[in-house]
Motif scaffolding. Structure first.
Motif, PDB file in Angstrom:
ATOM      1  N   GLY A  26       1.139   6.850  -6.870  1.00 40.15           N
ATOM      2  CA  GLY A  26       0.071   7.228  -7.124  1.00 40.15           C
ATOM      3  C   GLY A  26      -0.981   6.108  -8.073  1.00 40.15           C
ATOM      4  N   MET A  27      -0.798   5.063  -7.498  1.00 41.97           N
ATOM      5  CA  MET A  27      -1.505   3.765  -8.022  1.00 41.97           C
ATOM      6  C   MET A  27      -2.394   3.132  -7.313  1.00 41.97           C
ATOM      7  N   LEU A  87      -6.605  -6.700 -10.960  1.00 41.44           N
ATOM      8  CA  LEU A  87      -6.511  -6.080 -12.203  1.00 41.44           C
ATOM      9  C   LEU A  87      -4.879  -6.470 -12.604  1.00 41.44           C
ATOM     10  N   GLU A  88      -4.612  -6.632 -13.973  1.00 41.89           N
ATOM     11  CA  GLU A  88      -3.477  -6.938 -14.392  1.00 41.89           C
ATOM     12  C   GLU A  88      -2.709  -5.656 -14.532  1.00 41.89           C
ATOM     13  N   LEU A  89      -1.582  -5.218 -14.231  1.00 40.78           N
ATOM     14  CA  LEU A  89      -0.688  -4.276 -14.425  1.00 40.78           C
ATOM     15  C   LEU A  89      -0.177  -4.042 -15.791  1.00 40.78           C
ATOM     16  N   THR A  90      -0.115  -2.846 -16.065  1.00 39.53           N
ATOM     17  CA  THR A  90       0.572  -2.631 -17.427  1.00 39.53           C
ATOM     18  C   THR A  90       1.997  -2.548 -17.106  1.00 39.53           C
ATOM     19  N   LYS A 128       6.831  -1.834 -13.557  1.00 39.61           N
ATOM     20  CA  LYS A 128       7.996  -1.417 -13.573  1.00 39.61           C
ATOM     21  C   LYS A 128       8.279  -0.206 -12.312  1.00 39.61           C
ATOM     22  N   THR A 129       7.195   0.718 -12.245  1.00 42.90           N
ATOM     23  CA  THR A 129       7.295   1.516 -11.467  1.00 42.90           C
ATOM     24  C   THR A 129       7.023   1.130  -9.876  1.00 42.90           C
ATOM     25  N   ASP A 188       0.740  -1.395  -0.047  1.00 43.59           N
ATOM     26  CA  ASP A 188       0.121   0.079  -0.128  1.00 43.59           C
ATOM     27  C   ASP A 188       0.858   1.129  -0.020  1.00 43.59           C
ATOM     28  N   SER A 189       1.951   1.202   0.642  1.00 42.13           N
ATOM     29  CA  SER A 189       3.004   2.662   0.723  1.00 42.13           C
ATOM     30  C   SER A 189       3.492   2.681  -0.619  1.00 42.13           C
TER      31      SER A 189
END
Length: 83
Positions: A41-42, A49-52, A57-58, A34-35
């Motif tokens: 900002g996500m 959901l699948e991450l882009t 990477k971020t 969570d942190s």
């Protein structure tokens, strides 16, 4: 946006959370994830959901930046899914 495909598996927040739980307690894993999500900002991205590729990477870089067990999880996921 490009989705991540690594041997027919998708990278989700749930996968990252599971990996963190293997290293630390459940509550600490949730706090670490969570942190990292808040600082990138996500926070509104659902764990199901699948991450882009950019999001993954971020998030991996932020986990590595946190150090300790989060570093090892972020590094392993980065190598497995993004290289």
């Amino acid at each position: 946006m490009a989705q991540i495909e690594s041997t027919n598996r998708s990278l989700t927040g749930k996968v990252i959370l599971t990996r963190l739980q293997q290293k630390v307690s459940i509550n600490n894993a949730k706090l670490l994830l969570d942190s990292a999500k808040i600082s990138t900002g996500m926070m509104k991205v659902d764990n199901e959901l699948e991450l882009t590729q950019d999001q993954a990477k971020t998030l991996c870089m932020k986990l590595m930046n946190q150090g300790g067990p989060a570093f090892h999880v972020g590094q392993a996921i980065y190598k497995e899914y993004l290289m």
